[in-house]
Design a protein around this motif. Structure first.
Motif, short mmCIF file in Angstrom:
data_model
loop_
_atom_site.label_atom_id
_atom_site.label_comp_id
_atom_site.label_asym_id
_atom_site.label_seq_id
_atom_site.Cartn_x
_atom_site.Cartn_y
_atom_site.Cartn_z
N PRO A 115 0.82 -1.23 0.00
CA PRO A 115 0.00 0.00 0.00
C PRO A 115 0.85 1.27 0.00
N SER A 116 0.44 2.18 -0.84
CA SER A 116 1.24 3.40 -1.06
C SER A 116 1.56 4.16 0.22
N GLU A 117 0.58 4.28 1.07
CA GLU A 117 0.78 5.08 2.28
C GLU A 117 1.93 4.55 3.12
N VAL A 118 2.08 3.25 3.11
CA VAL A 118 3.17 2.64 3.88
C VAL A 118 4.52 3.08 3.29
N THR A 119 4.64 2.91 2.00
CA THR A 119 5.91 3.22 1.34
C THR A 119 6.20 4.72 1.42
N VAL A 120 5.18 5.53 1.19
CA VAL A 120 5.37 6.99 1.25
C VAL A 120 5.83 7.40 2.64
N LYS A 121 5.22 6.80 3.63
CA LYS A 121 5.58 7.15 5.01
C LYS A 121 7.07 6.83 5.28
N LEU A 122 7.49 5.66 4.80
CA LEU A 122 8.89 5.28 5.03
C LEU A 122 9.84 6.22 4.29
N ILE A 123 9.48 6.56 3.08
CA ILE A 123 10.33 7.46 2.29
C ILE A 123 10.39 8.84 2.96
N ARG A 124 9.23 9.32 3.34
CA ARG A 124 9.16 10.66 3.94
C ARG A 124 9.99 10.72 5.23
N LYS A 125 9.91 9.66 6.01
CA LYS A 125 10.67 9.62 7.26
C LYS A 125 12.17 9.73 6.99
N GLU A 126 12.62 9.00 5.97
CA GLU A 126 14.04 9.04 5.61
C GLU A 126 14.45 10.43 5.14
N MET A 127 13.58 11.04 4.37
CA MET A 127 13.89 12.38 3.87
C MET A 127 13.96 13.37 5.02
N GLU A 128 13.03 13.23 5.93
CA GLU A 128 13.00 14.15 7.08
C GLU A 128 14.26 14.06 7.91
N SER A 129 14.78 12.84 8.05
CA SER A 129 15.94 12.69 8.94
C SER A 129 17.27 12.90 8.21
N SER A 130 17.20 13.20 6.93
CA SER A 130 18.45 13.37 6.18
C SER A 130 18.90 14.84 6.20
N ASP A 131 20.22 15.02 6.22
CA ASP A 131 20.74 16.39 6.13
C ASP A 131 20.89 16.81 4.68
N ASN A 132 20.81 15.83 3.81
CA ASN A 132 20.95 16.13 2.38
C ASN A 132 19.62 16.67 1.85
N TYR A 133 19.66 17.28 0.70
CA TYR A 133 18.42 17.72 0.08
C TYR A 133 18.26 17.11 -1.32
N LYS A 134 19.26 16.30 -1.70
CA LYS A 134 19.19 15.67 -3.03
C LYS A 134 18.88 14.19 -2.85
N PHE A 135 17.74 13.76 -3.37
CA PHE A 135 17.30 12.39 -3.12
C PHE A 135 17.08 11.62 -4.41
N LEU A 136 17.56 10.37 -4.36
CA LEU A 136 17.25 9.42 -5.43
C LEU A 136 16.23 8.48 -4.84
N ILE A 137 15.03 8.48 -5.35
CA ILE A 137 14.01 7.58 -4.82
C ILE A 137 13.85 6.44 -5.83
N ASP A 138 14.41 5.31 -5.44
CA ASP A 138 14.59 4.17 -6.35
C ASP A 138 13.44 3.17 -6.18
N GLY A 139 12.82 2.83 -7.32
CA GLY A 139 11.73 1.86 -7.27
C GLY A 139 10.42 2.48 -6.81
N PHE A 140 10.31 3.75 -7.02
CA PHE A 140 9.11 4.47 -6.60
C PHE A 140 8.94 5.71 -7.49
N PRO A 141 7.72 6.03 -7.93
CA PRO A 141 6.45 5.35 -7.71
C PRO A 141 6.28 4.18 -8.67
N ARG A 142 5.75 3.10 -8.13
CA ARG A 142 5.58 1.90 -8.95
C ARG A 142 4.17 1.81 -9.51
N SER A 143 3.34 2.74 -9.16
CA SER A 143 1.96 2.74 -9.68
C SER A 143 1.44 4.17 -9.60
N GLU A 144 0.34 4.41 -10.29
CA GLU A 144 -0.29 5.73 -10.23
C GLU A 144 -0.70 6.03 -8.79
#
Ligand SMILES: Nc1ncnc2c1ncn2[C@@H]1O[C@H](COP(=O)(O)OP(=O)(O)O)[C@@H](O)[C@H]1O
Ligand SMILES: Nc1ccn([C@H]2C[C@H](O)[C@@H](COP(=O)(O)OP(=O)(O)O)O2)c(=O)n1
Length: 378
Positions: A115-144
């Motif tokens: 389910p998208s919300e699960v994956t989005v939540k995990l991605i967002r959490k990683e982005m929030e905790s990163s000091d970087n601002y450049k992100f490669l989001i690999d294998g996402f989005p896999r669906s509309e």
């Protein structure tokens, strides 16, 4: 629990959810997300995961085994991105044996999409905790559904979308040789994943293609050969990025993270530092050249060699990274260059008043017409 929940996520349109058991996934998705998260997600960038800098987001798409992860490693090495693999984040949940780890495992084994919300939540959490601002989001989005959920929860849009285009048989061969002990690297699951890739992932690829964000990479060849196609994409955007983070210059005025729409940021990033100066130089040279006989044009350009040099210099500078370290030449200096150095002898010999004042002050007194308006000595 995974399949018992009946409420629909407002993020997922019922039309889209008809494909491939999507309605069922959507049904438990929102509840799953509610339990999964410890905080209420607020929409919008402000205070969410962006700490003062507009994030630079790259989505990395491609079928299983197309080489996304391999190329992401190279992009990280060469361009300083933070790599967030959706698959790795989900596998980490399985290994950590979180409450929903088992459900994620079942979904992945089946070759289906979590389910998208699960994956989005995990991605967002990683982005929030990163000091970087450049992100490669690999294998996402896999669906509309993935794409819409990301847009809704983050209000962010990718800057680049890479698509690794690889023939199916090559992908199957690579995945079967991957040897990482993954539960989904077997021929049955791969065949299922390829079907899902075609029905759910390709529409996302087409969506970004229509929006002019897609860079299709031919994923056949050695990893190094493929990276030579990837490199220029990031090299070009690196320049844009540096431009947008400059502490001075026209962009500084326009670059206000979080208050600009993605479209405005897009344009402000492409704003050049030097057009006013370039235009001034060009106008000066043209003005000198106008009204002369054509033979004099060459001489005038020669006379104006300094301004021409300046023009070339600023152009080269504007294309190099140095532009961010060197302050633009102020207009007063530019005028001095244009009026003093190139026309010194000529102007002094033609000036109605011979005096010892500085060249610039004479220019301001007599204006353009008294400067270099003949074919005298250069
Ligand atoms: N250009 C390539 N040629 C041959 N094998 C490759 C190439 N790129 C990656 N591989 C191998 O194929 C497998 C899948 O690559 P990976 O980067 O994990 O793909 P993805 O992340 O798209 O699933 C890995 O074992 C990797 O070493
Ligand atoms: N956006 C995503 C990404 C991955 N998943 C799940 C389903 C996928 O089959 C697995 C593995 O994904 P991963 O990106 O690691 O797979 P590949 O590297 O393409 O082989 O994770 C998902 O449900 N949603």
């Amino acid at each position: 629990m995974w399949k018992r929940v009946a409420s629909f996520s407002s993020l997922i349109s019922s039309k889209r959810s008809s494909t491939l058991n999507q309605s069922m996934q959507a049904a438990y998705a929102f509840k799953f997300f509610e339990s999964f998260t410890t905080e209420t997600p607020t929409q919008g960038k402000d205070g969410m995961f962006f700490k003062g800098k507009t994030p630079f987001i790259t989505f990395v798409l491609g079928g299983p085994g197309s080489g996304k992860g391999t190329q992401c490693e190279k992009i990280v090495e060469n361009f300083g991105f933070t790599h967030l693999s959706a698959g790795d984040l989900l596998r980490r949940e399985i290994i950590s044996n979180t409450e929903y780890g088992a459900n994620i495992l079942d979904t992945i084994k089946e070759g289906k999409i979590v389910p998208s919300e699960v994956t989005v939540k995990l991605i967002r959490k990683e982005m929030e905790s990163s000091d970087n601002y450049k992100f490669l989001i690999d294998g996402f989005p896999r669906s509309e559904e993935n794409r819409i959920a990301f847009e809704r929860f983050t209000e962010a849009d990718p800057d680049i979308v890479l698509f690794f285009d690889c023939p199916e048989e090559e992908m199957v061969k690579r995945v079967l040789n991957r040897n990482q002990g993954r539960v989904d690297d077997n021929i049955d699951t791969i065949r299922k994943r390829l079907k899902i890739f075609e029905s759910l992932n390709l529409p996302v690829v087409n969506y970004y293609s229509k929006r002019g964000k897609l860079y299709t990479i031919n994923a056949v060849g050695t990893a190094d050969e493929i990276f030579e196609q990837v490199r220029p994409v990031f090299a070009a955007h690196e320049v844009d990025e540096m431009r947008s983070s400059r502490p001075f210059g026209p962009d500084a005025v326009h670059f206000r993270p979080f208050t600009l729409s993605p479209r405005q940021v897009h344009f402000s990033r492409r704003r050049s530092l030097f057009p006013p100066f370039d235009a001034l130089c060009l106008a000066a040279v043209t003005r000198q050249a106008l009204g002369r006989r054509w033979l004099d044009l060459v001489l005038s350009l020669f006379r104006w060699r300094i301004s021409v040099c300046y023009l070339v210099f600023t152009k080269m500078l504007s294309m190099s990274k140095l532009r961010y370290r060197i302050k633009p030449v102020p207009p007063s200096v530019l005028f001095t260059l244009l009026t003093d150095s190139g026309n010194n002898i000529d102007r002094m010999s033609r000036c109605p008043i011979q005096d010892n004042r500085s060249d610039s002050s004479i220019f301001f007194e007599y204006g353009w017409n008294n400067l270099g308006s003949g074919s005298g000595p250069i």
